[in-house]
Design an enzyme around this catalytic site. Structure first.
Site, PDB file in Angstrom:
ATOM      1  N   SER A  29       0.786  -1.094  -0.082  1.00 16.46           N
ATOM      2  CA  SER A  29      -0.028  -0.070  -0.103  1.00 16.46           C
ATOM      3  C   SER A  29       0.865   1.168  -0.068  1.00 16.46           C
ATOM      4  CB  SER A  29      -0.818   0.091   1.219  1.00 16.46           C
ATOM      5  OG  SER A  29      -1.592  -1.115   1.337  1.00 16.46           O
ATOM      6  N   HIS A  60      -3.926   0.265  -4.187  1.00 19.35           N
ATOM      7  CA  HIS A  60      -3.368  -0.717  -5.017  1.00 19.35           C
ATOM      8  C   HIS A  60      -3.538  -0.757  -6.379  1.00 19.35           C
ATOM      9  CE1 HIS A  60      -2.164  -3.145  -1.299  1.00 19.35           C
ATOM     10  NE2 HIS A  60      -3.429  -2.417  -0.774  1.00 19.35           N
ATOM     11  N   HIS A  82      -4.545  -9.884  -1.993  1.00 17.03           N
ATOM     12  CA  HIS A  82      -4.705 -10.199  -0.676  1.00 17.03           C
ATOM     13  C   HIS A  82      -5.853 -11.279  -0.587  1.00 17.03           C
ATOM     14  CE1 HIS A  82      -3.440  -6.088  -0.881  1.00 17.03           C
ATOM     15  NE2 HIS A  82      -2.707  -6.241   0.152  1.00 17.03           N
ATOM     16  N   TYR A  84      -7.887 -11.452   1.739  1.00 19.77           N
ATOM     17  CA  TYR A  84      -9.146 -10.666   2.377  1.00 19.77           C
ATOM     18  C   TYR A  84     -10.108 -10.135   1.061  1.00 19.77           C
ATOM     19  CZ  TYR A  84      -6.777  -6.316   1.621  1.00 19.77           C
ATOM     20  OH  TYR A  84      -5.831  -5.232   1.225  1.00 19.77           O
ATOM     21  N   GLU A  85      -9.483 -10.103  -0.138  1.00 18.37           N
ATOM     22  CA  GLU A  85     -10.139  -9.832  -1.459  1.00 18.37           C
ATOM     23  C   GLU A  85     -11.068 -10.974  -1.881  1.00 18.37           C
ATOM     24  OE1 GLU A  85      -8.017  -7.071  -4.120  1.00 18.37           O
ATOM     25  OE2 GLU A  85      -6.280  -7.909  -3.033  1.00 18.37           O
ATOM     26  N   ALA A 112       2.757  -2.252   4.186  1.00 17.97           N
ATOM     27  CA  ALA A 112       2.449  -1.629   5.315  1.00 17.97           C
ATOM     28  C   ALA A 112       1.897  -2.186   6.319  1.00 17.97           C
ATOM     29  CB  ALA A 112       1.293  -0.532   4.949  1.00 17.97           C
ATOM     30  N   MET A 210      -1.491  -7.745   6.482  1.00 17.25           N
ATOM     31  CA  MET A 210      -2.726  -8.636   5.986  1.00 17.25           C
ATOM     32  C   MET A 210      -2.183  -9.123   4.627  1.00 17.25           C
ATOM     33  SD  MET A 210      -6.011  -6.172   6.646  1.00 17.25           S
ATOM     34  CE  MET A 210      -6.222  -5.293   7.973  1.00 17.25           C
ATOM     35  N   SER A 211      -0.688  -9.154   4.446  1.00 15.82           N
ATOM     36  CA  SER A 211      -0.374  -9.598   3.166  1.00 15.82           C
ATOM     37  C   SER A 211       0.988 -10.563   3.419  1.00 15.82           C
ATOM     38  CB  SER A 211      -0.015  -8.573   2.159  1.00 15.82           C
ATOM     39  OG  SER A 211       1.028  -7.858   2.718  1.00 15.82           O
ATOM     40  N   ASN A 234       1.442   2.778  11.108  1.00 18.78           N
ATOM     41  CA  ASN A 234       0.652   2.980  12.310  1.00 18.78           C
ATOM     42  C   ASN A 234       1.152   2.159  13.450  1.00 18.78           C
ATOM     43  OD1 ASN A 234      -0.960   1.016  10.552  1.00 18.78           O
ATOM     44  ND2 ASN A 234      -1.620   0.601  12.659  1.00 18.78           N
ATOM     45  N   HIS A 246      -7.269   3.361   6.909  1.00 20.96           N
ATOM     46  CA  HIS A 246      -6.602   3.028   5.758  1.00 20.96           C
ATOM     47  C   HIS A 246      -5.926   4.321   5.327  1.00 20.96           C
ATOM     48  CE1 HIS A 246      -5.113   1.020   2.140  1.00 20.96           C
ATOM     49  NE2 HIS A 246      -5.727   1.879   1.085  1.00 20.96           N
TER      50      HIS A 246
END
Ligand code: HPA
Length: 270
Positions: A29, A60, A82, A84-85, A112, A210-211, A234, A246
């Site tokens: 990201s 992305h 990802h 989650y997609e 990230a 998440m990747s 963060n 995000h």
């Protein structure tokens, strides 16, 4: 996905470029800016590549760039897939296998991530020393393709010691502070709860995202050497008294862009 799919995707890419890439780059990201520095880049849209998934997340993009960077032949993914997609782990890792088929020998993965280690601060870069695959799945599930790699791959040096040492040397010479730590890869797409972050800290994680883990597993399976860099965009949930978004992730990656570019371009040349 079978080796036929991999070969068809690789063949399409080869029809569009004369370059044999030696280094693969997967940009997280807000970090796709590296692609702007590739010389004589051939740009291929994911949706034009046979069997390639298409990324669905804002921030992305969905394109492959092939060209030369720091004097090396590279192939860069601007935007990744990802789980989650809704993609399975195998599809998430598919581009890495295509890279291997194209000749890639080393892979730089970036992402990230939320900082779990309390000595980290948002905006830090973290060299990934190891990972925790907490996605509950694995891209190698299913019959093993012996052409790609062994049934039970060794993961004792998922992130190359050699490349980590090179990266630390570069950071030192560029006066960039680089943390080192363990990346916990979760499924997402929710950010974690504060209780989950406390659990992850107990488990030995320094950062969370998440990747990356599926891609790195596929890379190691096929014998690609890996180096990973997280941008701590963060501090993770519950550490600071503020919600996560995000937008914050994208803003922080924008702020560390120049440090990130300095480190990564030098790393590629070495
Ligand atoms: N958690 C999970 N993934 C992330 C985070 C986070 O705090 N920040 C950026 N990606």
């Amino acid at each position: 996905m079978t080796s036929v799919h991999i070969k068809e995707a690789a063949a399409y890419i080869q029809q569009n470029t004369d370059i044999t890439p030696e280094i693969g780059l997967i940009m997280g990201s807000g970090l796709g800016v590296l692609g702007d520095y590739i010389e004589n880049a051939t740009v291929i849209q994911y949706h034009d590549i046979p069997h390639f998934p298409v990324s669905t997340v804002e921030g992305h993009a969905g394109e492959l760039l092939i060209g030369s960077l720091s004097g090396r032949s590279v192939i860069l993914m601007r935007g990744r897939f990802h789980m989650y997609e809704g993609y399975g782990p195998e599809l998430t890792a598919f581009p890495v296998r295509v890279m291997k088929a194209l000749g890639v020998q080393s892979l730089l993965v970036t992402n990230a991530a939320g900082g779990i280690n309390l000595s980290f601060a948002s905006g830090n870069l973290m060299l990934i020393s190891d990972h925790l695959n907490l996605t509950g799945t694995n891209p190698l599930i299913g019959p093993n393709d012996n052409e790609l790699g062994v049934r039970f791959p060794d993961m004792s040096e998922a992130y190359s010691k050699r490349l980590r040492a090179v990266a630390l040397d570069i950071a030192k010479s560029q006066d960039i502070t680089v943390q080192e730590g363990v990346y916990a890869g979760l499924l997402g797409p929710t950010y974690e709860t504060p209780a989950e972050i406390r659990m992850l800290r107990t488990l030995g994680a320094d950062a969370v995202g998440m990747s990356t883990v599926a891609e790195v597993i596929a890379a190691r399976h096929s014998g690609i050497e890996v180096v990973g860099i997280s941008c701590i965009s963060n501090m993770a949930s519950g550490i600071l008294d503020q919600p996560l978004s995000h937008e914050e992730v994208m803003e922080t990656t924008e702020l560390v862009k120049s440090q990130f570019l300095g480190l990564v371009t030098a790393l590629i040349s070495k």
